[in-house]
Design a protein around this motif. Structure first.
Motif, PDB file in Angstrom:
ATOM      1  N   ILE A  44       0.847  -1.201   0.000  1.00 19.69           N
ATOM      2  CA  ILE A  44       0.000   0.000   0.000  1.00 19.69           C
ATOM      3  C   ILE A  44       0.881   1.250   0.000  1.00 19.69           C
ATOM      4  CG2 ILE A  44      -1.634   1.355   1.383  1.00 19.69           C
ATOM      5  CD1 ILE A  44      -2.853  -1.401   2.227  1.00 19.69           C
ATOM      6  N   ARG A  45       1.933   1.242   0.811  1.00 13.79           N
ATOM      7  CA  ARG A  45       2.860   2.388   0.825  1.00 13.79           C
ATOM      8  C   ARG A  45       3.514   2.570  -0.546  1.00 13.79           C
ATOM      9  NH1 ARG A  45       4.160   0.445   5.962  1.00 13.79           N
ATOM     10  NH2 ARG A  45       6.092  -0.496   5.212  1.00 13.79           N
ATOM     11  N   PHE A  46       3.845   1.462  -1.209  1.00 12.41           N
ATOM     12  CA  PHE A  46       4.421   1.545  -2.553  1.00 12.41           C
ATOM     13  C   PHE A  46       3.462   2.265  -3.499  1.00 12.41           C
ATOM     14  CE2 PHE A  46       4.224  -0.448  -6.801  1.00 12.41           C
ATOM     15  CZ  PHE A  46       5.371   0.109  -7.343  1.00 12.41           C
ATOM     16  N   PHE A  47       2.190   1.847  -3.509  1.00  9.01           N
ATOM     17  CA  PHE A  47       1.227   2.460  -4.422  1.00  9.01           C
ATOM     18  C   PHE A  47       0.981   3.936  -4.095  1.00  9.01           C
ATOM     19  CE2 PHE A  47      -0.197  -1.961  -5.460  1.00  9.01           C
ATOM     20  CZ  PHE A  47       0.027  -1.879  -6.821  1.00  9.01           C
ATOM     21  N   TRP A  51       7.683   7.107  -5.819  1.00  8.94           N
ATOM     22  CA  TRP A  51       8.338   6.162  -6.716  1.00  8.94           C
ATOM     23  C   TRP A  51       7.330   5.535  -7.670  1.00  8.94           C
ATOM     24  CZ3 TRP A  51       9.238   0.768  -7.573  1.00  8.94           C
ATOM     25  CH2 TRP A  51      10.420   0.495  -8.246  1.00  8.94           C
ATOM     26  N   TYR A  52       6.173   5.107  -7.127  1.00 13.42           N
ATOM     27  CA  TYR A  52       5.112   4.549  -7.980  1.00 13.42           C
ATOM     28  C   TYR A  52       4.618   5.617  -8.958  1.00 13.42           C
ATOM     29  CZ  TYR A  52       0.532   3.138  -9.596  1.00 13.42           C
ATOM     30  OH  TYR A  52      -0.540   2.860 -10.400  1.00 13.42           O
ATOM     31  N   ALA A  53       4.399   6.821  -8.462  1.00 12.29           N
ATOM     32  CA  ALA A  53       3.904   7.904  -9.319  1.00 12.29           C
ATOM     33  C   ALA A  53       4.862   8.168 -10.476  1.00 12.29           C
ATOM     34  CB  ALA A  53       3.698   9.164  -8.491  1.00 12.29           C
ATOM     35  N   ASN A  54       6.159   7.996 -10.248  1.00 10.23           N
ATOM     36  CA  ASN A  54       7.135   8.184 -11.316  1.00 10.23           C
ATOM     37  C   ASN A  54       7.178   7.006 -12.291  1.00 10.23           C
ATOM     38  OD1 ASN A  54       8.007  10.717 -10.454  1.00 10.23           O
ATOM     39  ND2 ASN A  54       9.445   9.820  -9.016  1.00 10.23           N
ATOM     40  N   ILE A  56       4.353   5.019 -13.143  1.00 10.54           N
ATOM     41  CA  ILE A  56       3.108   4.927 -13.905  1.00 10.54           C
ATOM     42  C   ILE A  56       2.440   6.298 -13.934  1.00 10.54           C
ATOM     43  CG2 ILE A  56       0.825   3.830 -14.008  1.00 10.54           C
ATOM     44  CD1 ILE A  56       3.112   1.886 -14.543  1.00 10.54           C
ATOM     45  N   PHE A  57       2.153   6.758 -15.109  1.00  4.54           N
ATOM     46  CA  PHE A  57       1.560   8.091 -15.242  1.00  4.54           C
ATOM     47  C   PHE A  57       0.054   8.035 -15.483  1.00  4.54           C
ATOM     48  CE2 PHE A  57       5.928   8.263 -16.882  1.00  4.54           C
ATOM     49  CZ  PHE A  57       6.469   9.108 -15.931  1.00  4.54           C
ATOM     50  N   SER A  58      -0.463   6.875 -15.851  1.00  7.98           N
ATOM     51  CA  SER A  58      -1.860   6.797 -16.254  1.00  7.98           C
ATOM     52  C   SER A  58      -2.829   6.543 -15.100  1.00  7.98           C
ATOM     53  CB  SER A  58      -2.045   5.721 -17.322  1.00  7.98           C
ATOM     54  OG  SER A  58      -1.613   4.475 -16.832  1.00  7.98           O
ATOM     55  N   VAL A  59      -2.388   5.885 -14.027  1.00 12.53           N
ATOM     56  CA  VAL A  59      -3.283   5.551 -12.906  1.00 12.53           C
ATOM     57  C   VAL A  59      -2.586   5.911 -11.601  1.00 12.53           C
ATOM     58  CG1 VAL A  59      -4.546   3.706 -11.737  1.00 12.53           C
ATOM     59  CG2 VAL A  59      -4.264   3.616 -14.214  1.00 12.53           C
ATOM     60  N   ASP A  60      -3.189   6.832 -10.850  1.00  7.59           N
ATOM     61  CA  ASP A  60      -2.573   7.187  -9.572  1.00  7.59           C
ATOM     62  C   ASP A  60      -2.737   6.042  -8.572  1.00  7.59           C
ATOM     63  OD1 ASP A  60      -4.823   7.975  -7.430  1.00  7.59           O
ATOM     64  OD2 ASP A  60      -5.498   8.615  -9.423  1.00  7.59           O
ATOM     65  N   GLY A  61      -1.939   6.076  -7.534  1.00 10.39           N
ATOM     66  CA  GLY A  61      -1.892   4.979  -6.573  1.00 10.39           C
ATOM     67  C   GLY A  61      -3.206   4.697  -5.873  1.00 10.39           C
TER      68      GLY A  61
END
Length: 94
Positions: A44-47, A51-54, A56-61
């Motif tokens: 959950i912290r990853f999403f 780092w996750y935001a960088n 994947i640009f199409s779907v936010d965490g």
């Protein structure tokens, strides 16, 4: 070709995290073991991370977590509603 390889790696990282999330959530719901909850919280912290935001640009965490929760609930409800999973046999003994 380099961009394609990087994109494949990004997708593979997110796909692995999504599969792990669903697996760990299922395990935690079944066992209530804190070790699964701790691992689930890491994902959950990853999403929710930058780092996750960088990656994947199409779907936010948060949206990704909502989609995964919906998938989890849909899969869980199908298991409960299926007569074959409740011990019934097919019509005609098949």
């Amino acid at each position: 070709m380099h961009d394609e390889g990087v994109n494949n790696l990004r997708c593979a990282i997110v796909e692995r995290a999504a599969k792990d999330y669903l697996f760990l959530k299922k395990r935690y719901c079944k066992t209530k073991d804190d070790k699964y909850l701790r691992q689930l919280n890491r994902i959950i912290r990853f999403f929710r991370s930058e780092w996750y935001a960088n990656l994947i640009f199409s779907v936010d965490g948060e949206t990704m977590l909502e989609l995964l929760d919906k998938k989890f609930e849909d899969e869980d409800s199908r298991k409960i509603q299926s007569p074959l999973r409740q011990g019934y046999t097919k019509i005609g003994g098949m």
